[in-house]
Scaffold this motif. Structure first.
Motif, PDB file in Angstrom:
ATOM      1  N   LYS A  94       0.828  -1.216   0.000  1.00  0.00           N
ATOM      2  CA  LYS A  94       0.000   0.000   0.000  1.00  0.00           C
ATOM      3  C   LYS A  94       0.858   1.261   0.000  1.00  0.00           C
ATOM      4  O   LYS A  94       0.559   2.216  -0.712  1.00  0.00           O
ATOM      5  CB  LYS A  94      -0.947  -0.003   1.203  1.00  0.00           C
ATOM      6  N   ALA A  97       2.368   1.681  -3.395  1.00  0.00           N
ATOM      7  CA  ALA A  97       1.394   2.228  -4.345  1.00  0.00           C
ATOM      8  C   ALA A  97       1.220   3.734  -4.136  1.00  0.00           C
ATOM      9  O   ALA A  97       1.109   4.488  -5.105  1.00  0.00           O
ATOM     10  CB  ALA A  97       0.056   1.515  -4.203  1.00  0.00           C
ATOM     11  N   PHE A  98       1.229   4.178  -2.865  1.00  0.00           N
ATOM     12  CA  PHE A  98       1.116   5.620  -2.588  1.00  0.00           C
ATOM     13  C   PHE A  98       2.306   6.369  -3.183  1.00  0.00           C
ATOM     14  O   PHE A  98       2.141   7.379  -3.866  1.00  0.00           O
ATOM     15  CB  PHE A  98       1.038   5.879  -1.076  1.00  0.00           C
ATOM     16  N   GLN A 100       4.378   5.445  -5.580  1.00  0.00           N
ATOM     17  CA  GLN A 100       4.352   5.396  -7.045  1.00  0.00           C
ATOM     18  C   GLN A 100       3.313   6.361  -7.610  1.00  0.00           C
ATOM     19  O   GLN A 100       3.567   7.057  -8.595  1.00  0.00           O
ATOM     20  CB  GLN A 100       4.074   3.980  -7.537  1.00  0.00           C
ATOM     21  N   SER A 101       2.160   6.426  -6.982  1.00  0.00           N
ATOM     22  CA  SER A 101       1.116   7.349  -7.417  1.00  0.00           C
ATOM     23  C   SER A 101       1.583   8.806  -7.286  1.00  0.00           C
ATOM     24  O   SER A 101       1.347   9.631  -8.171  1.00  0.00           O
ATOM     25  CB  SER A 101      -0.148   7.117  -6.584  1.00  0.00           C
ATOM     26  N   ASP A 104       4.061   9.395 -10.066  1.00  0.00           N
ATOM     27  CA  ASP A 104       3.379   9.471 -11.361  1.00  0.00           C
ATOM     28  C   ASP A 104       2.677  10.814 -11.558  1.00  0.00           C
ATOM     29  O   ASP A 104       2.752  11.413 -12.629  1.00  0.00           O
ATOM     30  CB  ASP A 104       2.356   8.343 -11.506  1.00  0.00           C
ATOM     31  N   GLU A 105       2.007  11.274 -10.516  1.00  0.00           N
ATOM     32  CA  GLU A 105       1.213  12.498 -10.656  1.00  0.00           C
ATOM     33  C   GLU A 105       2.015  13.778 -10.466  1.00  0.00           C
ATOM     34  O   GLU A 105       1.762  14.774 -11.126  1.00  0.00           O
ATOM     35  CB  GLU A 105       0.041  12.480  -9.666  1.00  0.00           C
ATOM     36  N   ALA A 168      -4.140  11.017   0.846  1.00  0.00           N
ATOM     37  CA  ALA A 168      -3.788   9.772   0.148  1.00  0.00           C
ATOM     38  C   ALA A 168      -2.863   8.915   1.007  1.00  0.00           C
ATOM     39  O   ALA A 168      -3.004   7.689   1.060  1.00  0.00           O
ATOM     40  CB  ALA A 168      -3.141  10.088  -1.199  1.00  0.00           C
TER      41      ALA A 168
END
Length: 186
Positions: A94, A97-98, A100-101, A104-105, A168
């Motif tokens: 988790k 994923a945070f 990486q997000s 990415d953004e 997030a």
């Protein structure tokens, strides 16, 4: 004016050490080779600042000298900010994923980010750091038995939506509406 600049610099990066200079003369060894980009076991400004008494505060050397500043108009707010995210133990998938997000953004506006993470059933600290879209991680030293297993991430960036990233992170860590024990604020 000098105090205002020092306070502004401290808001941008509370971990950055400052020292008082006289006619541009700095303490020997205080500018180069200081490991400013090394990821250590402390992400808190209060802990980092306790390691050194140096704080950069430019000043004139005598009453006849003056400190010169650029004629650039004062900004209403700084575009660069830093903030700390904290939780207890975090699920590796988790939190991965945070991160990486976030990359990415906001990769182009992420100036620096680093963290020390407590992973369940892992006695070593997971240490990661990155600049924009380039990140790396590795396991570091073991958590001390009496040490609180608190995951911390410091993010420095330009025009980042702090509240969105904070929400997030809390969602990824499952700590929405919870508080983490221990000193979290810098």
């Amino acid at each position: 004016m000098i105090e205002d600049l020092s306070e502004r610099l401290n808001r941008i990066n509370p971990r950055a050490l400052q020292q008082q200079l006289e006619q541009g003369r700095a303490e020997s060894g205080s500018l180069l080779g200081i490991g400013g980009f090394n990821l250590d076991t402390s992400l808190l400004a209060t802990e980092a600042n306790a390691r050194s008494t140096s704080r950069f505060i430019p000043h004139a050397s005598s009453a006849t000298d003056s400190v010169r500043w650029s004629s650039r108009p004062a900004a209403h707010s700084d575009e660069i900010s830093s903030f700390l995210l904290a939780a207890g133990e975090v699920d590796l998938e988790k939190i991965g994923a945070f991160v990486q997000s976030m990359i990415d953004e906001f990769g182009e506006t992420l100036l620096r980010y680093k963290g020390i993470l407590a992973i369940p059933n892992e006695n070593r600290k997971l240490i990661f750091q990155g600049v924009q879209r380039v990140a790396g991680f590795d396991y570091g030293e073991a958590w001390n038995p009496d040490e609180a297993r608190i995951s911390r991430i410091v993010i420095i960036g330009k025009l980042l939506p702090e509240e969105k990233l904070r929400a997030a992170f809390l969602d990824a860590t499952g700590t929405v509406g919870q508080s983490v024990e221990g000193p979290l604020a810098a």
